[in-house]
Scaffold this active site. Structure first.
Site, PDB file in Angstrom:
ATOM      1  N   ARG A 229     -24.633  36.022  60.225  1.00 19.29           N
ATOM      2  CA  ARG A 229     -23.384  35.067  59.857  1.00 19.29           C
ATOM      3  C   ARG A 229     -23.018  35.389  59.167  1.00 19.29           C
ATOM      4  O   ARG A 229     -23.225  36.519  57.855  1.00 19.29           O
ATOM      5  CB  ARG A 229     -24.587  33.724  59.572  1.00 19.29           C
ATOM      6  CG  ARG A 229     -24.942  33.073  60.702  1.00 19.29           C
ATOM      7  CD  ARG A 229     -23.948  32.910  61.107  1.00 19.29           C
ATOM      8  NE  ARG A 229     -24.585  31.569  62.406  1.00 19.29           N
ATOM      9  CZ  ARG A 229     -25.003  32.130  63.676  1.00 19.29           C
ATOM     10  NH1 ARG A 229     -25.012  33.240  63.643  1.00 19.29           N
ATOM     11  NH2 ARG A 229     -25.782  30.650  64.538  1.00 19.29           N
ATOM     12  N   GLU A 258     -14.108  32.675  61.162  1.00 16.25           N
ATOM     13  CA  GLU A 258     -14.093  33.722  62.940  1.00 16.25           C
ATOM     14  C   GLU A 258     -12.661  32.379  63.047  1.00 16.25           C
ATOM     15  O   GLU A 258     -12.730  31.816  63.669  1.00 16.25           O
ATOM     16  CB  GLU A 258     -15.952  33.042  63.078  1.00 16.25           C
ATOM     17  CG  GLU A 258     -16.435  34.333  62.663  1.00 16.25           C
ATOM     18  CD  GLU A 258     -18.219  34.023  63.565  1.00 16.25           C
ATOM     19  OE1 GLU A 258     -18.149  33.291  64.251  1.00 16.25           O
ATOM     20  OE2 GLU A 258     -18.269  34.980  63.456  1.00 16.25           O
ATOM     21  N   HIS A 283     -19.032  38.041  67.804  1.00 16.68           N
ATOM     22  CA  HIS A 283     -19.638  36.687  67.185  1.00 16.68           C
ATOM     23  C   HIS A 283     -20.315  37.122  68.777  1.00 16.68           C
ATOM     24  O   HIS A 283     -20.338  36.157  69.307  1.00 16.68           O
ATOM     25  CB  HIS A 283     -19.128  36.042  67.595  1.00 16.68           C
ATOM     26  CG  HIS A 283     -20.911  34.718  66.646  1.00 16.68           C
ATOM     27  ND1 HIS A 283     -20.472  33.767  65.460  1.00 16.68           N
ATOM     28  CD2 HIS A 283     -21.777  35.118  66.652  1.00 16.68           C
ATOM     29  CE1 HIS A 283     -21.886  33.527  65.575  1.00 16.68           C
ATOM     30  NE2 HIS A 283     -22.224  34.351  66.085  1.00 16.68           N
TER      31      HIS A 283
HETATM   32  N1  LIG Z   1     -24.884  37.590  66.191  1.00 17.32           N
HETATM   33  C1  LIG Z   1     -25.017  37.204  66.725  1.00 17.32           C
HETATM   34  O1  LIG Z   1     -24.663  36.341  68.061  1.00 17.32           O
HETATM   35  C2  LIG Z   1     -26.218  36.042  66.389  1.00 17.32           C
HETATM   36  C3  LIG Z   1     -27.174  36.263  67.421  1.00 17.32           C
HETATM   37  C4  LIG Z   1     -28.327  35.426  66.899  1.00 17.32           C
HETATM   38  C5  LIG Z   1     -28.720  34.830  65.703  1.00 17.32           C
HETATM   39  N2  LIG Z   1     -27.911  35.548  64.949  1.00 17.32           N
HETATM   40  C6  LIG Z   1     -28.133  34.998  63.722  1.00 17.32           C
HETATM   41  O2  LIG Z   1     -29.498  36.294  63.038  1.00 17.32           O
HETATM   42  C7  LIG Z   1     -30.251  34.276  62.354  1.00 17.32           C
HETATM   43  C8  LIG Z   1     -31.259  34.993  62.007  1.00 17.32           C
HETATM   44  O3  LIG Z   1     -32.057  34.933  63.651  1.00 17.32           O
HETATM   45  P1  LIG Z   1     -33.446  34.831  63.419  1.00 17.32           P
HETATM   46  O4  LIG Z   1     -34.113  34.173  64.924  1.00 17.32           O
HETATM   47  O5  LIG Z   1     -34.235  36.340  63.454  1.00 17.32           O
HETATM   48  O6  LIG Z   1     -34.323  34.072  62.504  1.00 17.32           O
HETATM   49  P2  LIG Z   1     -35.580  33.862  61.917  1.00 17.32           P
HETATM   50  O7  LIG Z   1     -35.801  32.719  61.420  1.00 17.32           O
HETATM   51  O8  LIG Z   1     -36.363  34.363  62.860  1.00 17.32           O
HETATM   52  O9  LIG Z   1     -36.146  35.077  61.017  1.00 17.32           O
HETATM   53  C9  LIG Z   1     -34.842  35.051  60.215  1.00 17.32           C
HETATM   54  C10 LIG Z   1     -35.779  35.777  58.821  1.00 17.32           C
HETATM   55  O10 LIG Z   1     -35.283  36.021  57.221  1.00 17.32           O
HETATM   56  C11 LIG Z   1     -35.963  35.349  56.346  1.00 17.32           C
HETATM   57  N3  LIG Z   1     -35.210  35.598  55.080  1.00 17.32           N
HETATM   58  C12 LIG Z   1     -34.813  34.213  54.880  1.00 17.32           C
HETATM   59  N4  LIG Z   1     -34.183  34.180  53.878  1.00 17.32           N
HETATM   60  C13 LIG Z   1     -34.186  35.124  53.166  1.00 17.32           C
HETATM   61  C14 LIG Z   1     -33.377  35.903  52.261  1.00 17.32           C
HETATM   62  N5  LIG Z   1     -32.556  36.030  51.001  1.00 17.32           N
HETATM   63  N6  LIG Z   1     -34.247  37.114  52.066  1.00 17.32           N
HETATM   64  C15 LIG Z   1     -34.818  37.811  52.722  1.00 17.32           C
HETATM   65  N7  LIG Z   1     -35.283  36.898  53.817  1.00 17.32           N
HETATM   66  C16 LIG Z   1     -34.660  35.779  53.515  1.00 17.32           C
HETATM   67  C17 LIG Z   1     -37.136  34.181  57.294  1.00 17.32           C
HETATM   68  O11 LIG Z   1     -38.033  34.086  56.264  1.00 17.32           O
HETATM   69  C18 LIG Z   1     -37.518  34.764  58.303  1.00 17.32           C
HETATM   70  O12 LIG Z   1     -37.740  35.376  58.732  1.00 17.32           O
HETATM   71  C19 LIG Z   1     -29.437  33.734  62.504  1.00 17.32           C
HETATM   72  O13 LIG Z   1     -29.978  32.716  61.387  1.00 17.32           O
HETATM   73  C20 LIG Z   1     -28.234  33.555  62.985  1.00 17.32           C
HETATM   74  O14 LIG Z   1     -27.724  33.111  62.051  1.00 17.32           O
HETATM   75  C21 LIG Z   1     -26.581  35.755  65.228  1.00 17.32           C
HETATM   76  O1  LIG Z   2     -27.351  32.406  66.596  1.00 14.48           O
HETATM   77  C1  LIG Z   2     -26.800  32.130  67.465  1.00 14.48           C
HETATM   78  O2  LIG Z   2     -27.927  32.927  68.266  1.00 14.48           O
HETATM   79  C2  LIG Z   2     -25.616  33.102  67.797  1.00 14.48           C
HETATM   80  O3  LIG Z   2     -24.895  33.375  66.705  1.00 14.48           O
HETATM   81  C3  LIG Z   2     -24.336  32.197  69.587  1.00 14.48           C
HETATM   82  O4  LIG Z   2     -24.281  31.264  68.972  1.00 14.48           O
HETATM   83  P1  LIG Z   2     -23.429  30.653  70.092  1.00 14.48           P
HETATM   84  O5  LIG Z   2     -23.874  31.297  71.503  1.00 14.48           O
HETATM   85  O6  LIG Z   2     -24.237  28.930  70.158  1.00 14.48           O
HETATM   86  O7  LIG Z   2     -22.143  30.858  69.080  1.00 14.48           O
END
Ligand SMILES: NC(=O)c1ccc[n+]([C@@H]2O[C@H](COP(=O)([O-])OP(=O)(O)OC[C@H]3O[C@@H](n4cnc5c(N)ncnc54)[C@H](O)[C@@H]3O)[C@@H](O)[C@H]2O)c1
Ligand SMILES: O=C(O)[C@H](O)COP(=O)(O)O
Length: 309
Positions: A229, A258, A283
């Protein structure tokens, strides 16, 4: 109304088909504004959203929701504590876009290390600069992953085969070392990483986490990836670290602010735009033709598993 879902964002039809087969009625209103949704939400016991729709206390209090489906991974647009305290079930679908994020992070990293975007832009502008675009090899480097959940582990998997050492730090998880990554302390990440990839959620604790101070402690110049994020990283700190040589280059799929026009109004935007050491993507790390469908399927499956209908 029991078993009625209001869908306010663009979802693959697979969600509606499968939810209806489970006995739910779906009202598909992609792009519905918050005010419009507020006015009718009390008629529904389910809500399906993506990342831009904000579900705060006021919204929750206007509704009688039993469940919220977040079509994607990040839950930072939902007041999770309040929703859970009110007994609302929360579903997300990181399994649907974890492959996409792993691949996108890989793409950003290889482009950064080999100056692919930069060389491409230069040739289009009539410049043939071989020495300036000499690359770095991934082989032999140490890749530090912060947050070893769905996305972090997906990226680690993609790195196998590149001859790198993958280390990971997770503040809330232990015992996750596997063939793809070794669990380490934050101290080891800071001391040994050549690449730092962020995969943590946006929370009160992680908001602005990667600032000047955070980056100062890294022992080696790093390649930084942020597909998590935007608000986890202070953009100005990244630009400062690039100037100081602490960051070699950064791949940012997400930004503190964004979309235009507000992005262009940020005081750091012009420096970011001009930097040849930053690759930006809008994104889209988790947004592929394949993830569009997979997210909906995962969400519908999890909805079925809740046994609410
Ligand atoms: N750019 C994109 O399109 C996109 C897509 C999917 C997810 N994301 C982002 O990626 C993030 C992670 O997704 P995920 O599915 O892997 O989540 P998840 O919950 O499976 O994994 C996140 C991990 O981070 C750890 N964590 C939390 N706070 C922490 C900290 N301060 N220091 C170290 N570790 C910490 C948690 O324990 C967890 O294991 C989402 O929350 C989302 O914001 C972005
Ligand atoms: O957290 C996510 O899965 C990604 O950031 C994508 O989210 P969106 O497609 O809903 O914007």
């Amino acid at each position: 109304m029991k078993n009625h879902i209001l869908i306010v964002d663009d979802l693959h039809p697979a969600f509606m088909e499968q939810a209806e087969a489970l006995g739910f009625t779906c009202n598909y209103q992609p792009g519905m504004k918050l005010e419009e949704a507020c006015a009718i939400i009390h008629h529904y016991d389910g809500l399906a959203i993506r990342s831009k729709f904000q579900v705060d206390k006021a919204f929750i209090d206007r509704a009688n929701l039993r469940f919220i489906c977040r079509a994607g991974a990040g839950m930072d647009n939902i007041d999770e504590d309040y929703a859970l305290a009110k007994g609302i079930k929360l579903i997300n679908a990181p399994e649907g876009n974890m492959d996409a994020v792993g691949e996108h992070a890989m793409g950003l990293l290889l482009s950064l290390m080999n100056n692919i975007n930069r060389g491409d832009a230069e040739i289009r502008n009539g410049k043939w600069l071989r020495e300036e675009n000499r690359g770095h090899e991934l082989k032999g480097k140490t890749v530090g992953i912060i947050g070893y959940g769905h996305m972090g582990s997906s990226f680690a998997k993609r790195l196998s085969g590149f001859g790198v050492l993958v280390i990971a730090y997770d503040k809330y998880k232990t015992g996750f070392s596997n063939q793809y990554a070794r669990e380490v302390s934050m101290e080891e990440i800071v001391r040994t990483s050549d690449v730092l990839s962020l995969h943590i959620p946006l929370t009160k604790e992680t908001s602005g986490l990667v600032d000047d101070e955070y980056l100062f402690h890294f022992k080696k110049p790093i390649f930084l990836l942020n597909t998590a994020r935007g608000k986890v990283v202070k953009t100005q700190a990244v630009l400062n670290a690039i100037k100081q040589g602490k960051i070699i280059a950064a791949g940012l799929d997400v930004l503190e602010v964004e979309k235009f026009p507000s992005l262009a109004e940020q005081e750091w935007f012009e420096e970011l735009r001009q930097s040849g050491k930053v690759i930006l993507s809008p994104h889209v790390a988790g947004w592929t033709f394949e993830s569009y469908r997979k997210i909906s399927e995962v969400m519908a499956r999890k909805l079925g598993e809740l046994g609410l209908s």
